[in-house]
Design a protein around this motif. Structure first.
Motif, short mmCIF file in Angstrom:
data_model
loop_
_atom_site.label_atom_id
_atom_site.label_comp_id
_atom_site.label_asym_id
_atom_site.label_seq_id
_atom_site.Cartn_x
_atom_site.Cartn_y
_atom_site.Cartn_z
N LYS A 24 0.81 -1.23 0.00
CA LYS A 24 0.00 0.00 0.00
C LYS A 24 0.84 1.28 0.00
O LYS A 24 0.31 2.36 -0.19
N MET A 25 2.14 1.15 0.23
CA MET A 25 3.00 2.33 0.35
C MET A 25 3.18 3.01 -1.01
O MET A 25 3.31 2.34 -2.03
N PRO A 26 3.20 4.36 -1.02
CA PRO A 26 3.41 5.06 -2.29
C PRO A 26 4.82 4.86 -2.86
O PRO A 26 5.02 4.89 -4.06
N GLU A 27 5.79 4.64 -1.99
CA GLU A 27 7.18 4.40 -2.40
C GLU A 27 7.58 2.99 -2.01
O GLU A 27 7.43 2.60 -0.85
N TRP A 28 8.10 2.25 -2.95
CA TRP A 28 8.55 0.88 -2.71
C TRP A 28 9.87 0.90 -1.95
O TRP A 28 10.78 1.65 -2.31
N GLY A 29 9.99 0.11 -0.90
CA GLY A 29 11.26 0.04 -0.20
C GLY A 29 11.12 -0.40 1.24
O GLY A 29 10.06 -0.83 1.67
N HIS A 30 12.21 -0.25 1.96
CA HIS A 30 12.29 -0.72 3.34
C HIS A 30 11.81 0.29 4.37
O HIS A 30 11.93 0.04 5.57
N ALA A 31 11.27 1.41 3.92
CA ALA A 31 10.76 2.41 4.86
C ALA A 31 9.75 1.76 5.80
O ALA A 31 8.91 0.97 5.38
N GLY A 32 9.88 2.05 7.06
CA GLY A 32 8.97 1.53 8.06
C GLY A 32 9.38 0.19 8.65
O GLY A 32 8.70 -0.33 9.54
N PHE A 33 10.49 -0.38 8.18
CA PHE A 33 10.94 -1.69 8.69
C PHE A 33 11.21 -1.64 10.19
O PHE A 33 10.69 -2.46 10.94
N ASN A 34 11.99 -0.66 10.63
CA ASN A 34 12.31 -0.56 12.07
C ASN A 34 11.05 -0.36 12.90
O ASN A 34 10.92 -0.94 13.99
N GLN A 35 10.14 0.43 12.40
CA GLN A 35 8.88 0.66 13.11
C GLN A 35 8.07 -0.64 13.19
O GLN A 35 7.49 -0.95 14.23
N ALA A 36 8.04 -1.40 12.12
CA ALA A 36 7.31 -2.68 12.11
C ALA A 36 7.90 -3.65 13.12
O ALA A 36 7.16 -4.35 13.82
N ILE A 37 9.22 -3.67 13.24
CA ILE A 37 9.89 -4.55 14.21
C ILE A 37 9.53 -4.12 15.63
O ILE A 37 9.21 -4.96 16.48
N THR A 38 9.57 -2.82 15.87
CA THR A 38 9.25 -2.29 17.19
C THR A 38 7.80 -2.59 17.56
O THR A 38 7.51 -3.06 18.67
N GLU A 39 6.88 -2.34 16.62
CA GLU A 39 5.46 -2.58 16.89
C GLU A 39 5.17 -4.05 17.15
O GLU A 39 4.27 -4.39 17.91
N ALA A 40 5.94 -4.93 16.52
CA ALA A 40 5.74 -6.37 16.70
C ALA A 40 6.42 -6.89 17.96
O ALA A 40 6.28 -8.07 18.29
N SER A 41 7.16 -6.02 18.64
CA SER A 41 7.89 -6.39 19.86
C SER A 41 8.86 -7.54 19.63
O SER A 41 9.05 -8.40 20.49
N LEU A 42 9.47 -7.56 18.44
CA LEU A 42 10.46 -8.61 18.14
C LEU A 42 11.79 -8.25 18.77
O LEU A 42 12.19 -7.10 18.80
N THR A 43 12.48 -9.26 19.26
CA THR A 43 13.80 -9.06 19.84
C THR A 43 14.81 -9.83 19.01
O THR A 43 14.46 -10.72 18.24
N GLY A 44 16.06 -9.51 19.19
CA GLY A 44 17.11 -10.14 18.41
C GLY A 44 17.24 -9.47 17.06
O GLY A 44 16.47 -8.58 16.70
N LYS A 45 18.21 -9.88 16.31
CA LYS A 45 18.47 -9.30 14.99
C LYS A 45 17.47 -9.84 13.98
O LYS A 45 17.33 -11.04 13.80
#
Length: 103
Positions: A18-39
């Motif tokens: 759905k993003m207007p620009e294709w790419g990795h934008a929002g990746f860090n936010q997605a990881i934070t929101e998912a409460s994922l730990t580790g690399k």
């Protein structure tokens, strides 16, 4: 944890689609929101007609290859677009998340 990562990768691919620009934008936010730990590592692909073409493209890309060949415990794959189902299509989007990876 692979199932959890797959669920999260599916959510991520739907967001990326759905993003207007294709790419990795929002990746860090997605990881934070998912409460994922580790690399966590992410590879993206779109517009490939076969899964083998995606893997070959990632292998030829130094940054994507590092992700593929990292020592990771879990994998999650999300897919969406007009190619959703058995066949890929020009409008197919793929997200590969690799979890609990060594640096």
């Amino acid at each position: 944890q692979t199932q959890e990562l797959t669920t999260l990768a599916q959510k991520r691919v739907e967001d990326v689609y759905k993003m207007p620009e294709w790419g990795h934008a929002g990746f860090n936010q997605a990881i934070t929101e998912a409460s994922l730990t580790g690399k966590i590592r992410e590879n993206l692909a779109r517009g490939y007609s076969q899964d083998s073409f995606i893997i070959n493209a990632w292998i030829k890309s130094p940054t994507h290859a590092v992700n593929l060949f990292s020592n990771c415990e879990y994998v999650g794959i999300g897919r969406t677009g007009t190619g959703k189902g058995k066949n890929f299509g020009i409008d197919s989007y793929i997200v590969l998340w690799l979890g609990n990876c060594d640096d």
